[in-house]
Enzyme design. Structure first.
Site, PDB file in Angstrom:
ATOM      1  CE  LYS A  50     -12.155  -1.971   1.624  1.00 36.36           C
ATOM      2  NZ  LYS A  50     -12.195  -3.235   2.404  1.00 36.36           N
ATOM      3  N   GLY A  74      -6.704  -2.756 -14.253  1.00 35.17           N
ATOM      4  CA  GLY A  74      -6.139  -1.891 -13.231  1.00 35.17           C
ATOM      5  C   GLY A  74      -5.043  -1.022 -13.806  1.00 35.17           C
ATOM      6  NE  ARG A 132      -2.734  -8.121   5.359  1.00 31.14           N
ATOM      7  CZ  ARG A 132      -3.599  -7.881   4.373  1.00 31.14           C
ATOM      8  NH1 ARG A 132      -4.809  -7.435   4.668  1.00 31.14           N
ATOM      9  NH2 ARG A 132      -3.283  -8.094   3.108  1.00 31.14           N
ATOM     10  CB  CYS A 137      -1.225  -8.540  -7.107  1.00 30.24           C
ATOM     11  SG  CYS A 137      -1.694  -9.888  -6.001  1.00 30.24           S
ATOM     12  CB  THR A 185      -1.069 -12.734  -3.841  1.00 25.90           C
ATOM     13  OG1 THR A 185      -1.787 -11.640  -3.264  1.00 25.90           O
ATOM     14  CG2 THR A 185      -1.595 -14.037  -3.257  1.00 25.90           C
ATOM     15  NE  ARG A 186      -0.415 -15.593  -9.940  1.00 21.08           N
ATOM     16  CZ  ARG A 186      -0.636 -15.618 -11.245  1.00 21.08           C
ATOM     17  NH1 ARG A 186       0.371 -15.453 -12.088  1.00 21.08           N
ATOM     18  NH2 ARG A 186      -1.864 -15.787 -11.703  1.00 21.08           N
TER      19      ARG A 186
END
Length: 363
Positions: A76, A238, A282, A182, A184-185
């Site tokens: 983006k 990715g 965050r 990532c 996140t986990r």
């Protein structure tokens, strides 16, 4: 609080069981699929997709992958340089513009779509696709762009897959936490084993004439085949496409070799670059790594396409479309023999020869 105690699987937990086949060569396997989406649009190509990450979803990557009729979800933050470059129709048919929840990215995509009407895909990408405001965004974009193919995610469960499709998505992006950069986990404890997520979300989507895109978790070409076998219509990559000439990322030269940086879009690197740092409310949910420089992506693509064709030939699927119905998964405790698999245990023949000194004899 409740506990689901039925077994959930990752790609590493299974292998594809081989079956008798009428194919005589993997070259006979057709990887091109033609999709008709639930909102009326169509697309033909090889449904392997470059992720909408800074270091992967680049215009250079899209130019290379469109040679193989593959799709690229552009970052983006990409700059299409409207006034400088005239993109071919084939190129524009194989890219997707990406937006998040913020107004700036939405307005940018709307402007790009007006400038490049040949682009048929819009990717709505957030880390947490379970927010009601995200469902509202899908509805808004569908209302504004009735003739576009909308990719929306990420989610990992059947009920939210259905919700996004009913809101106007054509393809639901599946995966929370499986990506190589990532965290996140680890940081949140939230996630879902990727193969089970693909199987369950595909079942829900196909019942509504929808489609899914498996996003993350592929560490080898075999994992891509397993994702397709589990019912994924598209597979997004990715890390497997990072580190190439066509990938973005800083080039770093060390005594050990040449490397390129690769980072998650929720990492400190990305947030420092675009948001002036990590917001106070965050934490970073991604990391930045150095990958060995890998040259042109075309060689990697050849390996990917060859591996998927070979997987189809092992199970008797003449077309990629047929792979799910030809698939039987076998649960395993170990799928690879790594006794010579690490750098300190093995060297290539050429590496050994390069470092060997032979005595000279006069004859």
């Amino acid at each position: 609080m409740r506990i689901e105690d039925d077994l959930k699987l990752d790609y590493s937990d299974v292998l594809l069981r081989p079956k008798r086949s009428t194919l005589s060569s993997r070259s006979q396997v057709d990887l091109v699929r033609t999709f008709t989406f639930r909102n009326g649009m169509t697309w033909s190509g090889v449904p392997i997709v470059a992720a909408n990450m800074d270091t992967v979803g680049t215009t250079d990557m899209a130019e290379s992958l469109c040679d193989h009729s593959m799709l690229t979800c552009l970052s983006k933050h990409i700059d299409m340089r409207q006034e400088e470059i005239s993109y071919s129709t084939h190129y524009l048919n194989n890219v997707s513009f990406t937006m998040g929840m913020d107004q700036a990215s939405k307005q940018k995509v709307y402007k790009l779509l007006e400038f490049y009407p040949e682009v048929n895909f819009i990717t709505l990408d957030v880390a947490n696709g379970y927010m009601e405001c995200f469902v509202d965004l899908v509805k808004e974009v569908r209302s504004a762009w009735k003739n576009k193919i909308i990719i929306a995610g990420n989610v990992v469960t059947a009920e939210m897959t259905e919700a996004l499709l009913l809101a106007g998505a054509d393809i639901v992006k599946v995966g929370i936490g499986p990506g190589s950069v990532c965290t996140t986990r680890k940081l949140t404890g939230v996630g879902y084993p990727q193969l089970s997520a693909v199987i369950e979300c595909a079942d829900a989507a196909h019942g509504l004439n929808g489609h899914i895109m498996a996003d993350g978790g592929c560490t080898s070409v075999g994992d891509i085949a397993k994702a397709f076998g589990g019912g994924a219509d598209f597979v997004m990559l990715g890390g497997m496409l990072a580190g190439h000439d066509e990938s973005a990322g800083e080039i770093i030269e060390t005594k050990s070799g040449i490397f390129k940086t690769f980072y998650g879009m929720s990492s400190d690197t990305a947030m420092d670059k675009y948001n002036g740092g990590v917001a106070h409310y965050r934490a970073s949910e991604g990391k930045t790594v150095m990958l060995p420089y890998r040259g042109s992506v075309h060689q990697t693509v050849q390996e990917i396409l060859g591996g998927v064709r070979s997987a189809c030939s092992y199970v008797g699927a003449e077309r990629l479309k047929d792979l799910p119905k030809c698939t039987t998964f076998v649960r395993v405790n170990r799928q690879l023999n790594n006794i010579f698999g690490t750098e300190d245990q093995s060297k290539t023949i050429q590496e050994v020869l390069d470092k060997t000194t032979y005595p000279c004899y006069n004859v």
